[in-house]
Design a protein around this motif. Structure first.
Motif, PDB file in Angstrom:
ATOM      1  N   SER A  65      16.467  56.376  42.928  1.00  0.00           N
ATOM      2  CA  SER A  65      17.408  57.460  43.248  1.00  0.00           C
ATOM      3  C   SER A  65      17.297  58.527  42.176  1.00  0.00           C
ATOM      4  CB  SER A  65      18.847  56.939  43.352  1.00  0.00           C
ATOM      5  OG  SER A  65      19.276  56.401  42.130  1.00  0.00           O
ATOM      6  N   LYS A  89      16.933  57.598  47.405  1.00  0.00           N
ATOM      7  CA  LYS A  89      18.187  58.260  47.799  1.00  0.00           C
ATOM      8  C   LYS A  89      18.498  59.361  46.816  1.00  0.00           C
ATOM      9  CE  LYS A  89      21.156  54.732  49.854  1.00  0.00           C
ATOM     10  NZ  LYS A  89      22.445  54.047  49.760  1.00  0.00           N
ATOM     11  N   CYS A  90      19.113  60.431  47.326  1.00  0.00           N
ATOM     12  CA  CYS A  90      19.562  61.509  46.455  1.00  0.00           C
ATOM     13  C   CYS A  90      20.982  61.169  45.989  1.00  0.00           C
ATOM     14  CB  CYS A  90      19.543  62.830  47.230  1.00  0.00           C
ATOM     15  SG  CYS A  90      19.756  64.240  46.146  1.00  0.00           S
ATOM     16  N   SER A  99      27.243  54.903  46.569  1.00  0.00           N
ATOM     17  CA  SER A  99      26.057  54.926  47.428  1.00  0.00           C
ATOM     18  C   SER A  99      25.407  53.568  47.613  1.00  0.00           C
ATOM     19  CB  SER A  99      25.006  55.868  46.853  1.00  0.00           C
ATOM     20  OG  SER A  99      25.446  57.180  46.961  1.00  0.00           O
ATOM     21  N   TYR A 100      25.632  52.672  46.656  1.00  0.00           N
ATOM     22  CA  TYR A 100      25.021  51.338  46.753  1.00  0.00           C
ATOM     23  C   TYR A 100      26.123  50.290  46.794  1.00  0.00           C
ATOM     24  CZ  TYR A 100      20.590  53.592  45.607  1.00  0.00           C
ATOM     25  OH  TYR A 100      19.476  54.394  45.633  1.00  0.00           O
TER      26      TYR A 100
END
Ligand SMILES: C[S@@+](CC[C@H](N)C(=O)[O-])C[C@H]1O[C@@H](n2cnc3c(N)ncnc32)[C@H](O)[C@@H]1O
Length: 248
Positions: A65, A89-90, A99-100
Motif C-alpha cells: 500500500s 491499495k492506495c 482499510s485492512y
C-alpha cells in the motif's frame, strides 16, 4: 496531493533492475522473518513496489500500500512485467486499520518513508496504525538513509547513481530541524541529454533515539536497531543506514 507525481516515472532509476535486490538485503529479511515466524507482510509505503518481488520470492503472503497514486501506478506496471499479482491499495499509513480488517505478521515501512510526516503527532498516528494491524508479537521493520552520522556531518552532496548514461545526486539544504533533499537527475547519453530536479521535504529529523521514544510511546516492545543489512549493531557515529525492528 500526490508529492511523487513528477518523480514516480523516474524513481526506479535508483537501482539497476526492478525485482533485483542485493544479497545482503535478501538474507536479512529471510533470516529475520524465519526467526520471527513471519508468513505475511504488508509494505505500507511500497512506492513503485521495489521490495515486493523479494518478499514474494521468500514465499510470503505479500500486500502493498502507498498514499501516492502515481507511485502505485508505477508499481502496477513493474509487477505486471514480472507477472506478479500482488494486491496493492492506495492507503495513508496513518489509516491502515480502516482499510485492512486482517492482521499481518510483519509491516514494513522502508527507505525513509516515515520521515514524510509533518510532525511527531502524525508520526505517532502512523506508528499506532501500523501497530494495530500487527498480530501479537508481530514486527514492524523500518529503514532510513538519514542517520545520526549524516545529521551530524551534514554533507551537502551525496552521489547516489553514477552510470555511463545517467547520474543522480542528492543536494541537501539543511534547516534547523528538517531538510530539503533535492534529487538532481542528469541524463547524459547520445539519445537523451536532460536535467531534472525533484525535491523531498523532510519537516524534521527522526533519528535513533527519537524512534525509540516514539515506538515505546506507541506501545512497541523490544526495539532493535541495526546499522547494516548484515545485522551490524547501529552505531551513531559510523552507520550509513538505520534499520529498526520493533515488536508488538
Ligand atoms: C522514498 S519512497 C520509498 C518507497 C519504497 N519503500 C522504496 O523503498 O522504494 C517513500 C514512499 O512513502 C510513501 N508515503 C509517504 N507518506 C505516506 C503515507 N502517509 N502513507 C503511505 N505512504 C506514504 C510515498 O508515497 C513514497 O512512495
Amino acid at each position: 496531493m500526490d508529492n511523487y507525481r513528477d518523480f514516480a516515472g523516474r524513481y526506479d532509476l535508483f537501482y539497476d533492475e526492478f525485482g533485483e535486490r542485493d544479497p545482503d538485503t535478501v538474507k536479512f529479511f529471510r533470516s529475520l522473518f524465519e526467526r520471527k515466524g513471519v508468513r505475511s507482510v504488508l509494505d505500507c509505503a511500497c512506492g513503485t513496489g521495489r521490495d515486493l518481488p523479494m518478499f514474494n520470492a521468500l514465499g510470503l503472503e505479500v500486500f502493498g500500500s502507498d498514499v501516492s497514486p502515481s507511485m502505485l501506478a508505477q508499481a502496477e506496471k513493474n509487477l505486471a512485467q514480472l507477472d506478479l499479482a500482488i494486491p496493492l491499495k492506495c492507503v495513508d499509513y496513518r489509516e491502515l486499520p480502516q482499510s485492512y480488517q486482517r492482521r499481518f505478521d510483519a509491516v514494513v515501512c522502508l527507505s525513509t518513508s516515515l520521515l514524510e510526516m509533518p510532525d511527531e503527532t502524525e508520526v505517532l498516528k502512523a506508528l499506532k496504525s501500523m501497530r494495530e494491524i500487527l498480530r501479537e508479537r508481530g514486527i514492524l521493520v523500518m529503514s532510513q538513509g538519514t542517520t545520526d552520522k549524516q545529521w551530524s556531518e551534514k554533507p551537502r552532496f551525496i552521489p547516489v547513481v553514477n552510470r555511463p548514461d545517467f547520474s543522480r545526486l542528492f543536494v541537501i539544504d539543511y534547516e534547523d530541524r528538517g531538510a530539503d533533499y533535492n534529487v538532481v537527475d542528469m541524463f547524459h547519453s547520445g539519445e537523451r541529454s536532460e536535467f531534472k530536479v525533484w525535491t523531498a521535504h523532510y519537516h524534521f529529523m527522526l533519528l535513533r533515539d527519537d524512534l525509540e521514544r516514539l515506538l515505546k510511546d506507541t506501545g512497541f516492545a523490544t526495539i532493535e536497531f541495526y546499522g547494516s543489512y548484515r545485522f551490524a549493531p547501529y552505531d551513531k557515529s559510523t552507520s550509513d543506514i538505520l534499520i529498526t525492528v520493533a515488536h508488538r
